[in-house]
Each structure stands twice: as structure tokens, then as C-alpha cells.
Design an enzyme around this catalytic site. Structure first.
Site, PDB file in Angstrom:
ATOM      1  N   ASP A  70      56.179-118.714 -82.741  1.00 54.88           N
ATOM      2  CA  ASP A  70      56.248-117.428 -82.045  1.00 54.88           C
ATOM      3  C   ASP A  70      57.186-117.536 -80.849  1.00 54.88           C
ATOM      4  O   ASP A  70      56.992-118.387 -79.974  1.00 54.88           O
ATOM      5  CB  ASP A  70      54.830-117.050 -81.568  1.00 54.88           C
ATOM      6  CG  ASP A  70      54.743-115.619 -81.064  1.00 54.88           C
ATOM      7  OD1 ASP A  70      55.741-114.880 -81.193  1.00 54.88           O
ATOM      8  OD2 ASP A  70      53.685-115.249 -80.531  1.00 54.88           O
ATOM      9  N   HIS A  71      58.217-116.702 -80.810  1.00 55.07           N
ATOM     10  CA  HIS A  71      59.136-116.664 -79.677  1.00 55.07           C
ATOM     11  C   HIS A  71      58.857-115.494 -78.741  1.00 55.07           C
ATOM     12  O   HIS A  71      59.659-115.217 -77.856  1.00 55.07           O
ATOM     13  CB  HIS A  71      60.588-116.604 -80.171  1.00 55.07           C
ATOM     14  CG  HIS A  71      61.133-117.939 -80.562  1.00 55.07           C
ATOM     15  ND1 HIS A  71      62.480-118.157 -80.799  1.00 55.07           N
ATOM     16  CD2 HIS A  71      60.519-119.139 -80.744  1.00 55.07           C
ATOM     17  CE1 HIS A  71      62.673-119.422 -81.126  1.00 55.07           C
ATOM     18  NE2 HIS A  71      61.495-120.030 -81.103  1.00 55.07           N
ATOM     19  N   SER A  72      57.756-114.796 -78.968  1.00 58.29           N
ATOM     20  CA  SER A  72      57.385-113.733 -78.035  1.00 58.29           C
ATOM     21  C   SER A  72      57.013-114.360 -76.696  1.00 58.29           C
ATOM     22  O   SER A  72      56.712-115.559 -76.608  1.00 58.29           O
ATOM     23  CB  SER A  72      56.223-112.910 -78.591  1.00 58.29           C
ATOM     24  OG  SER A  72      55.050-113.691 -78.635  1.00 58.29           O
TER      25      SER A  72
END
Length: 363
Positions: free
Chosen positions: A294-296
């Protein structure tokens, strides 16, 4: 043809639009005060891998996440409909815009000399939108039209769009001085030069050595909702924005969800009065994934009575303690429930795992 005439013509043609004001748009094309998008990663737990283009959607008229019937690369989605306003009328003298990304479209290069920040502003003298997101190489240049990069498919990504009246863009422009964004495409016509001189100078690539380490301002949406904007400059060095500033300023212990490359994690932090804990897994019915994919970039209050949610630019790992960027924070109960409800487990400061619902998630 003037920008106002173009917009009027577009609105006349698009009968689904409720209003022709520049604003964040929902998936029906109607104006909304804000929306949040959570693009899902390809790799998930106990689920068939999707194309990496599906996303969750939430806006000021809804109560919980919905799995969008569109994909993030479709112009019918909320992000697509919002950006189409810029793509269809960017070359005018009465609208201003700026696209910024430390990994701009059309190249595999990225800059560490500018802020680790990504977003788009588009507005006129009445109002407009500020879209903050985490997607490299996005959005495309206006002349190329809307699209979504294949490099943004593998990992989870976050985005928040808020509609603001024109006067708020003066504050936003000042905040962006601290972000030091890599503005890869912009237009600030003459009528904005006096009031938005800082935005113009950012577009010209000029630096501002006199800024301080941080700046915090309240921003009011078009419908009167208050968002706090935390802006961190490159002079706020060797300090994690989550633990050193946001958690302490909000007076709230935080659960943070960011990408942490293996071997380069910043551990959960309990050395200051307010603590920050790393989320390790997210889960909703039929959707679950690890933060590694996840790059959020977001965080929520650990306690529901605080109810803070912040969405923005920076990851919790050492190399980004020196990078500039920012976060938009809100105590909106709907947004808080949506994000906090996804947390399956996080790491305590003793490196033990804390499960948020023992009846649902096994040890």
C-alpha cells in the site's frame, strides 16, 4: 473563446451536472464538497487479484465506503470527472491550475530536491478544487487528456479532493511554498499575479529560502467544513512529521498507514507524549491487504473520541524525514469511521501486534 463561455457550453452539453462551478465531482458528474478515493492494490489476502484499478469511494453525501462500479483509469469515475474540468478548459485566461508530482508523467525519473508531494489545483475567481493524491506519474499533461499510469496499478493509493472558494486558494498557495512541490505543468494568468504571487513563483521554479520549518492553517471548504493543513518544509529535518508534529499538535495517539520498505521501517513511536503506531494490515468484508503493498499515506486517531483522519504525502521511513510535504486533516465522523474501520492490526511500541477485533482476525 473565454474560459467562462467554454465552461458554460460544457455544462449545457453535460445535462447530468448539477452545477457548472469548478468543484470536486462525484461519479454522476455532480458537484460535491469533498470526496475520498482509495485505490486497491493488486495483491490481497484470500482474494483473487484484480487489475489494480478498482477503488473505494466516499464523498460528502455518503455514509460509508462503496466499491466503485468504475475503474480508476475511467473518465466516468470521480477522479476522472473532476480532472476533466481542467482537461476541457485549461487553456483560458480566467482559470488557473497547477499540477505537481515528484515523479511527473512521461518519465521514470523522480526528484528528491522537491517535496514528496503530488496533487492538482484548478480554480477560477469564484472557486475550485484541490486534489491531493499519492500516485506517481499522474495526472497526465492537459494536452494528453485523462489517463492513469500502469505504474500506479500495483500498490494501493489514496486521494482526497476538497472544493474551496477562491479566497482559500491564497492560503493554499502559501502552504505550497512549504511543500516545495515539483510543478510540472501550470498556468497562472495575469489577473491572479498580485494575489497569488507565491503560486506564480512556484510555477516559475523559484525557491523561498526565508520560509520556516512548518505552517499550519485551517481551510474552509465551499460548504463550510474545516480542514487543517499541515505543511512541512525541507528545513524541518530529521523528524517524522507524524510523531514529531501531527500527533502532538492534534493531541491524539495515531495509527498510521504508509509504505515502509523492508528493512527501512520507522518503528511505532512512544517516546513523545502522543504516540504513533504502524498499521500492518487493512481489512473490509471480502477485501484485505498488508501495508507492504500500500502506497497510500494516512493516519487516524487511535481513540474514536478524537476522530482525526489525515491524508497526505509522506511515508514513515527514514529517507522521508528530510522531505517536504503535507497533510490535510479532518474530524469528519464519516471519514474517520471509514478509515479507522479498515484497521485489522497494528504494531505497538514493544513490537507486539495489537488486533482491533479479536473475533474477526486470528492471531
Amino acid at each position: 473563446m473565454s474560459g467562462g463561455y467554454v465552461l458554460s457550453a460544457l455544462c449545457f452539453a453535460a445535462i447530468s451536472l448539477v452545477t457548472c462551478e469548478i468543484s470536486c465531482r462525484n461519479e454522476a458528474g455532480a458537484s460535491v464538497d469533498w470526496f475520498v478515493v482509495y485505490k486497491l492494490p493488486i495483491r490481497r489476502i484470500n482474494a483473487t487479484a484484480g487489475p489494480g484499478l478498482e477503488y473505494l469511494y466516499l464523498d460528502s453525501t455518503s455514509q460509508t465506503w462503496e466499491v466503485s462500479r468504475f475503474l480508476i483509469n475511467m473518465s466516468q469515475g470521480a477522479v476522472g470527472r473532476t480532472l476533466q474540468q481542467l482537461y476541457q478548459s485549461y487553456n483560458t485566461n480566467d482559470t488557473a491550475y497547477m499540477m505537481y508530482n515528484d515523479s511527473p508523467p512521461g518519465t521514470n525519473n523522480y526528484t528528491t530536491q522537491r517535496g514528496h508531494s503530488k496533487g492538482t489545483l484548478f480554480f477560477d475567481r469564484f472557486q475550485g478544487f484541490w486534489l491531493i493524491h499519492s500516485v506517481p506519474h499522474f495526472p497526465p499533461f492537459p494536452e494528453d487528456g485523462f489517463g492513469y499510469p500502469h505504474t500506479g496499478q500495483q500498490y494501493g493509493q489514496s486521494a482526497i479532493c476538497v472544493t474551496y472558494r477562491y479566497d482559500q486558494f491564497k492560503e493554499i498557495a502559501s502552504q505550497l511554498l512549504y511543500y516545495n512541490p515539483n510543478a510540472y505543468n501550470c498556468s497562472v494568468p495575469d489577473l491572479y499575479h498580485k494575489e497569488l504571487w507565491s503560486l506564480l513563483r512556484i510555477c516559475q521554479g523559484k525557491s523561498f529560502p526565508w520560509i520556516e520549518t512548518t505552517r499550519l492553517v485551517p481551510l474552509e471548504s465551499a460548504q463550510g467544513e474545516v480542514f487543517l493543513n499541515f505543511a512541512k518544509s525541507k528545513y524541518f529535518v530529521d523528524a517524522d512529521i507524524y510523531a514529531a508534529w501531527i500527533a502532538q499538535k492534534l493531541g491524539s495517539d495515531l495509527l498510521s498507514e504508509t509504505w515502509q520498505p523492508a528493512g527501512m521501517e520507522l518503528p511505532s513511536n512512544c517516546s513523545l507524549p502522543r504516540h504513533v503506531y504502524n498499521i500492518k494490515r487493512l481489512a473490509l468484508p471480502k477485501i484485505s491487504f498488508y501495508s507492504l503493498y500500500d502506497h497510500s499515506k494516512w493516519c487516524v486517531s487511535k481513540l474514536g473520541e478524537d476522530a482525526w483522519t489525515c491524508i497526505g504525502d509522506l511515508n514513515r521511513y527514514p529517507a522521508q524525514k528530510w522531505r517536504s510535504g503535507g497533510f490535510i486533516c479532518t474530524q469528519n465522523a464519516v471519514i474517520y469511521r471509514a478509515f479507522s474501520g479498515m484497521v485489522a492490526y497494528y504494531k505497538a511500541c514493544q513490537n507486539s501486534t495489537v488486533y482491533t477485533d479479536d473475533s474477526t482476525y486470528s492471531h
